[in-house]
Design a protein around this motif. Structure first.
Motif, mmCIF file in Angstrom:
data_model
loop_
_atom_site.group_PDB
_atom_site.id
_atom_site.type_symbol
_atom_site.label_atom_id
_atom_site.label_comp_id
_atom_site.label_asym_id
_atom_site.label_seq_id
_atom_site.Cartn_x
_atom_site.Cartn_y
_atom_site.Cartn_z
ATOM 1 N N PRO A 86 0.813 -1.215 0.000
ATOM 2 C CA PRO A 86 0.000 0.000 0.000
ATOM 3 C C PRO A 86 0.845 1.263 0.000
ATOM 4 O O PRO A 86 1.996 1.256 0.458
ATOM 5 N N ARG A 87 0.255 2.332 -0.507
ATOM 6 C CA ARG A 87 0.877 3.644 -0.419
ATOM 7 C C ARG A 87 0.190 4.443 0.696
ATOM 8 O O ARG A 87 -0.797 4.009 1.280
ATOM 9 N N GLU A 88 0.729 5.630 0.955
ATOM 10 C CA GLU A 88 0.177 6.452 2.022
ATOM 11 C C GLU A 88 -1.285 6.796 1.727
ATOM 12 O O GLU A 88 -1.593 7.321 0.659
ATOM 13 N N PRO A 89 -2.197 6.500 2.634
ATOM 14 C CA PRO A 89 -3.606 6.820 2.394
ATOM 15 C C PRO A 89 -3.862 8.322 2.519
ATOM 16 O O PRO A 89 -3.121 9.039 3.202
ATOM 17 N N THR A 90 -4.919 8.769 1.850
ATOM 18 C CA THR A 90 -5.372 10.148 1.982
ATOM 19 C C THR A 90 -6.359 10.222 3.145
ATOM 20 O O THR A 90 -7.333 9.465 3.192
#
Length: 307
Positions: free
Chosen positions: A54-58
């Motif tokens: 995963p990438r950084e969530p908003t």
């Protein structure tokens, strides 16, 4: 073309499976996916989809129930194609607060304000986790900056009888705002006729009604209202638009030609005017008076002649 087929994952490789011409990556995997026809379901062509950490969530937070509490929501801008969970923690004044997951929205949680009018900022951390890795986002904010009510509800616009340029607009405060008496809202009204693009605006204190006095006669209007805490926060989104047209006088009934003819025939003939022709009367001129004077003399002469 791909639009004529159904995408169906039929095999996922547990070992790294690099695309042709690319090197294998130690941080990702790939799924082998086939396109099937809708009729005979025969495999057509393989498609590779990259499985990634995963990438950084908003993350965003908002209080629409001030001073009761606030909620935070998050989402991934890039899909991972494998199950991903989220860990949330909220801190205030070096204290970890209780977090409640939303019963409907899986990517949302609720937090109660531990105190009101606090000068200490809140710190929210959301971590996305799957089998390939993790990533997190941390945001900080002050209590006053996230206050944003829901839009006003049950907005109505009513024409005012005998007033061709007025509309009476009324609404209710949002049901989610818990304490309207101690934390009043102010309102922002906008309206325009459908024939124009430019809005007219009116800002109101705590009133939940307003009379528009400069409407164009006979023109349909679109009307919306927004709400805001009188001291802190930002304006709500606009309410659901309502449409209304100022009062229009009922037109007089139009009488057809046939109705006029029938009505005229049914009426009693009026008395003749002074210019109408009258029945002839006996003349009363000078000749008539002379004849009346000499009639006894002529009668006597006639009698002598007979004798």
């Amino acid at each position: 073309p791909l639009s004529d087929h159904t995408l169906e994952a039929v095999k996922t490789l547990s070992d790294p499976f690099p695309l042709t011409g690319q090197k294998s990556s130690s941080t990702g995997q790939h799924s082998l996916i086939y396109l099937h026809t809708l009729v005979d379901r025969r495999p057509v062509c393989p498609v590779f989809v990259s499985l990634v950490p995963p990438r950084e969530p908003t993350v965003t937070c908002r209080s629409n129930t001030y001073p009761k509490g606030f909620y935070c929501s998050w989402h991934q801008l890039h899909p991972t194609y494998i199950p991903t969970t989220f860990e949330v923690d909220v801190q205030h004044n070096q204290r970890l607060l209780d977090v409640q997951k939303d019963a409907v929205h899986k990517n949302r949680c609720h937090v109660r304000f531990p105190e009101v009018f606090s000068s200490f900022p809140y710190k929210v951390n959301v971590t996305a986790v799957n089998s390939l890795g993790k990533a997190f986002t941390t945001i900080s904010f002050e209590e006053s900056s996230i206050v944003k009510p829901d839009p006003p509800e049950r907005v109505t616009a009513t024409p005012i009888r005998l007033n061709a340029r007025r509309l009476e607009v009324s609404w209710h405060s949002p049901a989610t705002w818990p304490d309207i008496d101690n934390f009043p809202l102010k309102y922002f009204l906008r309206y325009r006729p459908l024939i124009r693009e430019q809005w007219q605006h009116v800002e109101l204190s705590d009133s939940t009604s307003h009379t528009i006095t400069d409407a164009y006669a006979g023109k349909e209007y679109i009307i919306q209202v927004a709400a805001k805490d009188t001291e802190i926060g930002t304006w709500s989104d606009w309410s659901v638009a309502v449409h209304a047209t100022p009062w229009i006088e009922d037109p007089l009934p139009i009488t057809s030609t046939t109705e006029v003819d029938v009505s005229t025939e049914a009426k009693t003939s009026p008395l003749p005017s002074s210019n109408a022709p009258q029945k002839a009367e006996a003349p009363v001129g000078r000749a008539a008076r002379v004849l009346t004077f000499f009639s006894p003399l002529l009668l006597g002469m006639l009698l002598l002649f007979v004798w």
